[in-house]
Write an enzyme that holds these catalytic residues in place. Structure first.
Site, PDB file in Angstrom:
ATOM      1  N   PRO A 134     -12.836  32.306  69.907  1.00  0.00           N
ATOM      2  CA  PRO A 134     -13.392  31.167  70.711  1.00  0.00           C
ATOM      3  C   PRO A 134     -14.578  30.507  70.248  1.00  0.00           C
ATOM      4  O   PRO A 134     -15.475  31.216  69.617  1.00  0.00           O
ATOM      5  CB  PRO A 134     -13.727  31.749  71.899  1.00  0.00           C
ATOM      6  CG  PRO A 134     -14.012  33.083  71.680  1.00  0.00           C
ATOM      7  CD  PRO A 134     -13.256  33.520  70.460  1.00  0.00           C
TER       8      PRO A 134
ATOM      9  N   CYS B 246     -22.515  34.942  72.577  1.00  0.00           N
ATOM     10  CA  CYS B 246     -23.171  33.674  72.364  1.00  0.00           C
ATOM     11  C   CYS B 246     -24.597  33.673  72.424  1.00  0.00           C
ATOM     12  O   CYS B 246     -25.209  34.042  73.545  1.00  0.00           O
ATOM     13  CB  CYS B 246     -22.522  32.644  73.361  1.00  0.00           C
ATOM     14  SG  CYS B 246     -23.094  30.863  72.841  1.00  0.00           S
TER      15      CYS B 246
END
Length: 331
Positions: free
Chosen positions: A12, A96
């Site tokens: 992703p 992240c």
């Protein structure tokens, strides 16, 4: 429900793994597991229209939705929505490193809160029948890569999670930008290999720095799956070899031109829906990387794809600038 084959997946990536990129990827590989960009729980629960955040084309399966969030109740609600929309997996982002997600307790900072991740995973699994997985780093900041990673994995696994995709770098939340966090912290593949060896009952995937299918094959000797990010985007032709090399079945694309032509009906439909040509074709700019005419192809799309009224003719004209001389076999 058949078990997902995670042997190879595309990571992703914000602004990159959009529905248009994923449709393009399917002209190159049928078997790779694809992931959405990270979508926050707030966007799903409060954004409108929901199609903007969750919409996808049937051709994209197998497809996983990556969620960003930390509230167990909200994550469970979003997981249920994802299952209702038809996603094959829900993945929780614990990797992240951006400031924006840190401030909302999303992403890599959650590695410092394994109990919170465990509670979220448990709630999500209670809400759905599709797999709930976690993507994480090997640690953050001054965490011990052995003791703290082991504690994190053990805590979350005890809550019911049996699949972890591990980016084999630390995330430095203090002192490095998100871009720097993709390159500066050194890769530590052996740490992920040791994790798999110590927890053989878990599915352990590896992510970070993989650029060739040969490198992927080498990793698959030591872990359960591989996830490729930037290389799969910047050099998408890599995906054309995945099905044959890693799954033992022919891939859908006989040539780069064939892959581009296979996407034409999708582009036409998206243009009819009001999409801008350059929003779609920007994902194809690396298709002819290193090929004669590749630079002309990129330039034509870049200079004309954003213009008002840009249509399939722009795409076809760009494609005509690349000599079609490839052999049918994937190199």
């Amino acid at each position: 429900m058949p078990e997902l084959d995670r042997t190879f997946s595309v990571a992703p990536m914000m602004d990159w793994t959009t529905r248009d990129y994923r449709a393009f990827a399917r002209t190159l590989t049928r078997r790779a597991l694809l992931y959405t960009e990270m979508v926050t729980t707030g966007a799903i629960l409060h954004g409108s229209p929901r199609e903007r955040f969750l919409g996808f084309d049937d051709v994209e399966h197998p497809l996983a939705l990556q969620l960003g969030g930390s509230d167990a109740g909200e994550l469970a609600e979003c997981a249920a929505i994802a299952e209702a929309w038809g996603y094959d997996e829900v993945n929780l982002n614990v990797g992240c490193p951006s400031d924006r997600v840190q401030n909302n307790l999303i992403g890599a900072c959650l590695m410092g809160h394994p109990e919170k991740v465990a509670a979220a995973v448990h709630a999500m699994q209670e809400a759905v029948s599709i797999p709930v997985t976690v993507k994480c780093r090997i640690g953050i900041d001054d965490q011990d890569e052995d003791a703290d990673l082991e504690r994190f994995i053990a805590t979350v696994a005890d809550a019911g999670c049996d699949t972890f995709i591990v980016h084999a770098r630390k995330a430095w939340l203090e002192g490095l930008s998100p871009k720097e966090n993709r390159d500066i912290p050194p890769l530590n593949y052996p740490r992920v290999h040791r994790l798999k060896a110590s927890r053989p009952e878990l599915h352990i995937g590896i992510n970070g720095g993989l650029k060739t299918l040969e490198a992927c094959r080498e990793q698959l000797e030591l872990v359960d799956s591989v996830m490729v990010g930037r290389e799969a985007y910047q050099n998408p032709w890599l995906l054309a070899g995945v099905d044959e090399a890693l799954y033992g079945v022919p891939g859908p694309a006989e040539s780069r031109h064939a892959a581009a032509r296979a996407l034409r009906p999708y582009i036409a439909r998206r243009l009819e829906e009001g999409a801008k040509l350059n929003h779609i074709t920007r994902h194809l700019l690396g298709l002819f990387q290193g090929q004669p005419g590749g630079r002309k192809f990129r330039r034509h799309l870049s200079e004309n794809g954003h213009l008002d009224g840009a249509c399939l003719r722009v795409f076809d004209d760009a494609l005509s600038l690349v000599p079609e001389h490839e052999a049918a076999a994937v190199a």
